[in-house]
Scaffold this motif. Structure first.
Motif, mmCIF file in Angstrom:
data_model
loop_
_atom_site.group_PDB
_atom_site.id
_atom_site.type_symbol
_atom_site.label_atom_id
_atom_site.label_comp_id
_atom_site.label_asym_id
_atom_site.label_seq_id
_atom_site.Cartn_x
_atom_site.Cartn_y
_atom_site.Cartn_z
ATOM 1 N N ASN A 200 0.816 -1.223 0.000
ATOM 2 C CA ASN A 200 0.000 0.000 0.000
ATOM 3 C C ASN A 200 0.848 1.271 0.000
ATOM 4 O O ASN A 200 0.314 2.361 0.088
ATOM 5 C CB ASN A 200 -0.927 0.014 1.226
ATOM 6 C CG ASN A 200 -0.149 0.014 2.529
ATOM 7 O OD1 ASN A 200 0.966 -0.499 2.592
ATOM 8 N ND2 ASN A 200 -0.732 0.581 3.561
ATOM 9 N N GLU B 42 -7.604 6.597 2.803
ATOM 10 C CA GLU B 42 -8.987 6.733 2.333
ATOM 11 C C GLU B 42 -9.994 6.935 3.455
ATOM 12 O O GLU B 42 -11.061 7.492 3.240
ATOM 13 C CB GLU B 42 -9.405 5.471 1.552
ATOM 14 C CG GLU B 42 -8.628 5.273 0.270
ATOM 15 C CD GLU B 42 -9.018 3.993 -0.451
ATOM 16 O OE1 GLU B 42 -9.528 3.062 0.230
ATOM 17 O OE2 GLU B 42 -8.825 3.930 -1.665
ATOM 18 N N ALA C 62 -9.933 4.189 9.323
ATOM 19 C CA ALA C 62 -9.111 3.039 9.661
ATOM 20 C C ALA C 62 -7.678 3.261 9.184
ATOM 21 O O ALA C 62 -6.708 2.917 9.871
ATOM 22 C CB ALA C 62 -9.687 1.769 9.031
ATOM 23 N N ASP C 63 -7.535 3.853 7.989
ATOM 24 C CA ASP C 63 -6.197 4.138 7.470
ATOM 25 C C ASP C 63 -5.460 5.119 8.390
ATOM 26 O O ASP C 63 -4.276 4.963 8.658
ATOM 27 C CB ASP C 63 -6.280 4.722 6.056
ATOM 28 C CG ASP C 63 -6.915 3.741 5.067
ATOM 29 O OD1 ASP C 63 -6.674 2.530 5.208
ATOM 30 O OD2 ASP C 63 -7.656 4.199 4.175
ATOM 31 N N SER D 238 -5.994 5.510 11.535
ATOM 32 C CA SER D 238 -5.692 4.854 12.805
ATOM 33 C C SER D 238 -4.374 4.092 12.685
ATOM 34 O O SER D 238 -3.577 4.054 13.613
ATOM 35 C CB SER D 238 -6.834 3.926 13.234
ATOM 36 O OG SER D 238 -6.861 2.761 12.427
ATOM 37 N N GLU D 239 -4.148 3.503 11.515
ATOM 38 C CA GLU D 239 -2.879 2.783 11.335
ATOM 39 C C GLU D 239 -1.693 3.746 11.328
ATOM 40 O O GLU D 239 -0.650 3.477 11.914
ATOM 41 C CB GLU D 239 -2.890 1.973 10.044
ATOM 42 C CG GLU D 239 -1.537 1.325 9.786
ATOM 43 C CD GLU D 239 -1.599 0.225 8.745
ATOM 44 O OE1 GLU D 239 -1.733 -0.933 9.162
ATOM 45 O OE2 GLU D 239 -1.545 0.527 7.556
ATOM 46 N N LEU E 113 -1.076 4.781 14.844
ATOM 47 C CA LEU E 113 -0.541 3.680 15.646
ATOM 48 C C LEU E 113 0.915 3.389 15.301
ATOM 49 O O LEU E 113 1.754 3.214 16.178
ATOM 50 C CB LEU E 113 -1.405 2.431 15.434
ATOM 51 C CG LEU E 113 -0.964 1.181 16.189
ATOM 52 C CD1 LEU E 113 -0.939 1.437 17.693
ATOM 53 C CD2 LEU E 113 -1.895 0.009 15.875
#
Lengths: 344, 797
Positions: free
Chosen positions: B171, B463, B466-467, B469-470, B473
């Motif tokens: 990615n 996008e 969730a992206d 959050s990564e 993190l």
């Protein structure tokens, strides 16, 4: 000879005979000689008639005393002889307990089954159900529902065998998760073990057919910390309390965030060795929070529910657990290899 | 992807050791496969000045040199190199030096003459000719500049870098570049990323005087950017550029080509340089291939094109496949004077389909497949021109061609701080999240719980929440993830029904002494054909793998027998005295399957066994005992599969359905599978067993009254099966007959030829009272009558 003298003589002779007797036949003969119908004491008793009447009771008493004494001695000898004879018999019957015999030893499950079974025990203990699914699978379940659309380069990581354009040999057991999400309502806790396929040539560490176990949890409040907690528990159950997990950032299309999960090296307990290439860690699992796109595609409301998923290659665990260096040994079926395995 | 550390350090500080750098990058999301220290491969090699050369008396090709290596005394070195001349400077590996591959140089004796080191050629010290062209062309590397004897050769020759081999996640195509990893390094290490200021010195000019570009398909080519360099002077690029390219694993060729490769590595943008003198009519057309069009690619192969493929063409012919491979005609040569740089973005799926269809992959196509950012094309084009300025390789004209009709525009992602924390299981403050995202060059506004984020152009992977959050993190640190236990119901999970069954099967069979095997589920169709099945046998219809590794793994098996026989043959071949093996696996049944449907996967057990203790009966009874454990009682019917010995095989029938077959192997099958010893093979339909299995019911109470036992011997034809007699006895014996068993068979002189005498032990019992002869005799008569009447089995007197 008076009676007393005779009794004394009988007793003396009896004592000598009792000494001499060593078997059942001798004993029976002696018993007959002393106490039988024509035995010494019986004869003496019969001769009592010749005694004066006033002496008879005393004489009778004396003879009976001797009879009782002799009977007791004979009985004692009898049990002694019986014991001796049993000992002789037992000695005769002794066998060479080290002598090997032809027999069929117990068999065993395949090491992959042994490890799979162990993992399933750990996860069912944590409330996970086991679900299986087809090995020949629709592209839709194997890829598309897992956020791997057609022609996505991430598919390259999973060189795929095709049956038809839309049918593949599953490249992971994740399609079982997709099928489960489509049919069950949350909360979901499942593990999916099974055979998977990737177009890798066979060598010491690769095989086009291998085994995986994947897990999926969907609920309203699951977090990445729960994922770590679950995998920590799994690692400890499998390898002991001193084993922990380390998460490293990674990318899988079906999870976000994603992690590669290392375990404390089971060989050196984290000190660094040949097995872990000096790092103290071994890469064992892939995991992450289920990508909300996947939840939505599988009919689960990603606003309400979150999930985590993880996957582990069983061959890797098997090879680490049993010190196997060439994967091919697992599939060729040599009994000399297979017969070394047993349940822990 | 190999990136030299010195290149990264141009754009950010790396104030830690290479190992610490590797660890930090891995833990924050940029994989590192390994680090190569060029200095470790070559050690203790110095500049040496050849003071004198004299002949070796015992050799016609070796010479003895006296070499000044900057020490008090010159070294005596024997060499066989053809180009040794007094006064030349050469690399000298001194005693104790290390050469690539771990070769250690020791004091040696060559045909009786002591030698204290070795004079080296370029390849011997990892220096290819393009990196440092030697004077002359054979043998030792000869320096062309003057260096003090004893100087370390590595910085001079450009092999003193540390090379980091990155493993970039799917990615993050933006990280397939020096700028990309330097940017990540800066965020990871808390340093700053300095992208160079890009300024181009230009001369006036108009694009249309040099080239006519026509992008006809802006869907497949969302951006096409071109710049012209005139008055080009082709020559070698400078040492720093050759060194960087070499360390990154790219061959240096000439200044213009090197610039295109350098920019590709630095920015991630594949570039192409056209020699405009060779572009027909100065036309470059970006279009789909025509029906039936072909092209000869650089590798000399003629390739058939389809209309879905994008071409770079002149007015008549396709000259290159867009994003995959350029054309030979317009290649840069020493005579090139006008160059056009092409920096384009192509649709990644289309490039992927094209490379797949043509079986042609290149560095450029690999990058386009993973995604090249359209928004940054112009910047890369300008960077190339800036390097042209720097190298003095030509004059850049000020006009630019840039076709970018549909810019992607800003993608705004909103997210909730609380939800991100819920997801990652942490309590990261909103301000900290904003700081992290800003360090990743995102535009962030934080309003209460709401983060509004615009990712930079090159981060097309961002996008949704969730992206983000990564991102939070991985920069905050995966090591901060806590371990918590799942909440909610705590009932233990269960195995599915099929696994509950197979678990029991495993246990029973291992107790019987069998070992489980696991074989591949695809096999060679020839193996199934070798079983000798009838032409219409459904097992001959096998699902084909369209792209198998080989013929031997090309169909999905419809029976486990060939796989198990393979293992049996292997064990016999290795002189293992006995083997009792089993496999549990689905077989893939395509009976009645239409295209687009999945096959029926039928769970199956197969047993194969040989050895002194093994015979038909042993295996049959293992199967019968196993079935009995699941409450399935079978009748044994003689009958063979084509691969069975016709007289030593049976079908086990559960009612009308055949649940299992058992048989000794047919000699022809033994030959076909190279099985040399008598082998018994059984297959059991576990799917059927799953359906037929019953739960155990209540126990029978133990009998209170004694039984009456009668033994009889019946004489019968050899062809009469014991099973049929037992069935007859049981039927005639009725309720009083508790048990009937065979205990002996006699064949011999006392009987007529073709006869056998079979002895049975019959147990009679009435649960309610003690039986008398009067009770048993009539039943015995009934049994004997029935046996005589229906099987001609008569009482042996």
């Amino acid at each position: 000879m008076d009676m007393q003298e005779q009794l004394r003589k009988i007793q003396e002779e009896a004592a000598a005979s009792l000494e001499a007797v060593s078997d059942k036949a001798g004993l029976d003969a002696l018993r007959l000689k002393l106490l039988g119908k024509k035995g010494d004491l019986t004869m003496l008793l019969r001769s009592m008639g010749q005694l004066p009447a006033d002496m008879r009771p005393k004489a009778g008493q004396m003879i009976n005393e001797v009879r009782e004494k002799l009977t007791a001695q004979l009985d004692a000898l009898d049990s002694k002889i019986k014991k001796l004879e049993q000992e002789k018999k037992l000695a005769r019957e002794a066998i060479d307990v080290t002598e090997p015999r032809k027999h069929t030893p117990l068999g065993s499950m395949h090491p992959v089954s042994l490890v799979q079974d162990q993992l399933i025990d750990v996860f069912t203990g944590m409330g996970f159900d086991v679900v299986e699914g087809p090995e020949v699978e629709y592209d839709h379940y194997n890829f598309e529902l897992l956020n791997l659309p057609k022609n996505h380069p991430a598919r390259d990581a999973q060189d795929t065998f095709y049956i038809e354009d839309n049918i593949v040999l599953r490249t992971h057991t994740s399609p079982v998760q997709a099928r489960t999400m489509l049919t069950r309502k949350p909360p979901i806790r499942i593990v999916c073990p099974g055979r998977v396929y990737r177009a890798d040539e066979v060598d010491a560490t690769h095989s086009p057919v291998f085994h995986q176990m994947e897990g999926l949890v969907i609920d309203e409040d699951v977090t990445m910390a729960d994922l770590k907690g679950t995998l920590d528990a799994f690692a400890k159950a499998l390898y002991g309390d001193d084993v922990t997990t380390r998460f490293r950032p990674s990318f899988f299309p079906f999870t976000e965030p994603s992690a590669e999960v290392d375990l404390t090296c089971v060989n050196c307990h984290g000190k660094g060795c040949r097995v872990c290439k000096g790092t103290g860690w071994i890469e064992v699992l892939g995991a992450g929070m289920v990508n909300p796109k996947v939840l939505d595609m599988c009919g689960i409301d990603s606003k309400k529910y979150r999930g985590f998923a993880f996957g582990v290659g069983l061959e890797r665990i098997v090879m680490l657990r049993y010190g196997i260096t060439d994967m091919r040994a697992l599939y060729e079926g040599d009994v000399r290899f297979l017969s070394q395995f047993r349940e822990d | 992807m190999k990136v030299p550390m010195q290149w990264i350090k141009q754009y950010t500080d790396v104030p830690v050791s290479a190992q610490a750098f590797q660890d930090a990058m891995i833990m924050h999301g940029t994989g590192v496969e390994g680090i190569e220290d060029q200095c470790e491969d070559v050690q203790n090699v110095v500049v040496g000045k050849i003071l004198s050369v004299r002949k070796h008396e015992n050799s016609d090709h070796m010479v003895i040199c006296s070499v000044d290596v900057g020490e008090s005394e010159p070294l005596q070195i024997v060499t066989g190199a053809p180009n040794v001349h007094e006064g030349d400077l050469v690399p000298v590996a001194k005693v104790g030096a290390v050469l690539p591959g771990g070769v250690k140089i020791k004091k040696g004796k060559l045909r009786g003459v002591d030698s204290y080191g070795m004079c080296c050629s370029g390849p011997e010290i990892n220096v290819p000719d393009y990196l440092y062209p030697s004077v002359g062309d054979k043998g030792l590397l000869i320096f062309h500049e003057d260096y003090a004897p004893g100087s370390d050769v590595r910085p001079i020759l450009g092999v003193d870098d540390t090379i980091v081999d990155f493993e970039i996640l799917a990615n993050r195509p933006d990280c397939l570049s020096v700028w990309g990893v330097a940017r990540e390094a800066a965020v990871t290490l808390g340093t700053e990323f300095h992208k160079p200021e890009i300024k181009v010195d230009t001369v006036p000019g108009r694009m249309e005087d040099y080239v006519h570009i026509d992008v006809q398909d802006t869907e497949l080519c969302p951006r096409y950017c071109a710049r012209i360099v005139k008055n080009v002077k082709i020559g070698p690029s400078p040492m720093w550029m050759r060194k960087a390219l070499n360390a990154a694993g790219v061959r240096a060729i000439n200044n213009i080509v090197d610039i295109t490769n350098y920019v590709m590595l630095e920015t991630g943008h594949p570039m192409h340089a056209f020699d405009m003198a060779k572009v027909k009519d100065k036309h470059i057309i970006v279009r789909r291939a025509n029906e039936g069009e072909t092209i000869v690619t650089l590798d000399g192969k003629e390739r058939d094109l389809t209309t879905s493929m994008l071409m770079i063409a002149d007015q008549t012919n396709a000259t290159g496949i867009a994003g995959v491979m350029g054309g030979e005609e317009s290649e840069i040569t020493d005579e090139t004077t006008t160059v056009m740089f092409e920096i384009a973005a192509f649709d990644r799926t289309n490039i992927r389909l094209t490379t797949r269809a043509l079986g042609l992959r290149t560095e450029a196509s690999g990058r386009f497949e993973r995604g090249v950012c359209a928004a940054t094309c112009r910047e890369a084009a300008d960077r190339a021109c800036q390097l042209v300025n720097l190298l003095g390789a030509g004059e850049v004209i000020d006009d630019v061609y840039d076709c970018y009709p549909n810019p992607r525009g800003e993608q705004v992602v909103t997210a909730s701080v609380a939800r991100i924390n819920d997801r990652i299981g942490m309590q990261v403050p909103g301000e900290e999240m904003a700081r992290i995202l800003r360090s990743l060059e995102m535009k962030v506004t934080l309003d209460g719980d709401t983060l509004t984020v615009v990712a930079p152009d090159f981060r097309e992977d961002i996008e949704n929440e969730a992206d983000l959050s990564e991102e939070v993190l991985r920069i905050y640190g995966y090591e901060h993830i806590q371990s918590t236990l799942l909440r909610g119901e705590t009932a233990p999970g269960t195995r599915n029904v099929h696994m509950q069954l197979t678990d029991k099967v495993h246990r029973i069979l291992s107790n019987k002494g069998l070992y489980e095997i696991r074989c591949f589920s695809f096999i060679s169709p020839k193996l199934v054909e070798k079983l000798g099945l009838a032409q219409d046998d459904p097992r001959l219809n096998m699902l084909k793998v369209t792209n198998p590794l080989g013929e031997d793994t090309s169909v999905m098996r419809t029976t486990l027998v060939p796989s198990v026989l393979g293992c049996i043959a292997l064990n016999q071949n290795r002189n293992n005295e006995t083997a009792m093996l089993y496999e549990i696996s689905p077989v893939f049944d395509v009976t009645g399957r239409k295209a687009g449907e999945l096959p029926h996967e039928r769970s199956t057990l197969c047993i194969g066994a040989y050895g002194e203790q093994v015979d038909f009966y042993l295996v049959r009874d293992i199967v019968l005992d196993m079935l009995d454990r699941f409450g399935v009682t079978c009748t044994i019917v003689p009958g063979a599969e084509p691969y069975h010995h016709p007289g030593r095989a049976a079908k086990l029938m559960a009612g009308d359905a055949c649940i299992a077959t058992v048989g000794e192997l047919h000699p022809d099958t033994m030959t076909a599978f190279e099985v040399t010893r008598r082998t018994v093979i059984a297959e059991v339909n576990l799917e059927m067993l799953c359906e037929l299995r019953t739960k155990m019911g209540h126990v029978r109470s133990l009998p209170k009254f004694p039984a009456v036992t009668r033994d009889i011997a019946l004489v019968m034809d050899e062809a009469t099966t014991v099973g049929s007699v037992l069935a007859c006895i049981r039927k005639a014996g009725g309720a009083l007959l508790e048990q009937a068993e065979m205990f002996d068979i006699y064949r011999g002189a006392q009987l007529l030829p073709g006869k056998k005498s079979v002895a049975f032990s019959l147990v009679f019992r009435n649960p309610d009272r003690t039986l008398s002869d009067d009770d048993v005799n009539p039943v015995m008569k009934k049994i004997l009558d029935a046996c005589e009447r229906s099987l001609s089995a008569t009482l042996r007197l």
